[in-house]
Design an enzyme around this catalytic site. Sequence first.
Site, PDB file in Angstrom:
ATOM      1  CB  SER A 109      -7.088   4.432  52.332  1.00 51.81           C
ATOM      2  OG  SER A 109      -8.105   4.942  53.170  1.00 51.81           O
TER       3      SER A 109
ATOM      4  CB  SER B 211     -11.981   4.977  53.118  1.00 52.17           C
ATOM      5  OG  SER B 211     -11.438   5.892  54.053  1.00 52.17           O
TER       6      SER B 211
ATOM      7  CE  LYS C 279     -13.373   5.016  57.678  1.00 51.57           C
ATOM      8  NZ  LYS C 279     -13.028   4.574  56.301  1.00 51.57           N
TER       9      LYS C 279
ATOM     10  CB  SER D 143     -15.766   3.413  53.561  1.00 49.01           C
ATOM     11  OG  SER D 143     -15.550   3.934  54.855  1.00 49.01           O
TER      12      SER D 143
END
Length: 275
Positions: free
Chosen positions: A80, A82, A137, A240
């Site tokens: 993705s 994010s 992340k 996110s």
Amino acid sequence: MSRYFSIILFFLLVLTGFIYLLDIFIFSAKRKKINDSLSIVDGVCKKTPLWIEFSIALFPIILIVFLLRSFCLEPFRIPSGSMLPTLRSGDFIFVNKFIYGIKIPIIDYKIVSVFDPSRGDIIVFRDPWLHKLDYIKRVVGVPGDKIDYHNKKLTINDKEIVSLMEASYCDQGTNLLISTYKEFISEKYHYIALQDNVFNLLKPSWYYPYYHNCNYDNNGLTCVVPAGHYFVMGDNRDNSFDSRYWGFVPEENIVGKAFFIWMNFKNITRIGLLK
């Protein structure tokens, strides 16, 4: 998903290794005994069955792959956006699994500690709620940190994080104006993306562990990171799903540190080290 692949890989390793050992100690001796008893008139010698040859050939390959994935490097694909602008959908990355310690494969029990995750590290981890999906992340808060995120401004331990605007562009998919900023955390910098004139109301998805360490209001949240946990956010701040919504990442869920983009089939210029 990577955990399921590790289980499958371990099963294949055990299976091919077992066949390999059976051939060494039982099957090969029987074949040799049969072949030694044959005369010229008897005809063709007894050959190694194809399924045994296949297992013997695969065993060292599976062993090497299993050891590399378990203790050194593991590949992941970014699914993705994010982590835009740092990582794009379709990027294939390598994750350093050794840097945070050595774990027993499959059960992920740490037996040797090396380094702890630092602010600014990009980490891959298993989701804290189902332990099935892999997320990527950036570490924003380490144990003991006070994290404040209000009106799209990040503050760590009462010190506002410096962010310098770099550029703006219109996202063709959403027709929204997106600005990129150079953000400085722990004397290192990386780039983040913010959508101008868009406000996301931060609300917890559920009462996650240590939920009481966070206070939510209409403009953001303030959290104190508990021991053995980390606060993470995506670089694409307005797109996110991260610690702002589902809480902290337990240390035992961390797979490793992302450090290298090794391929993007749509754009090979993406190959290189990560900031």
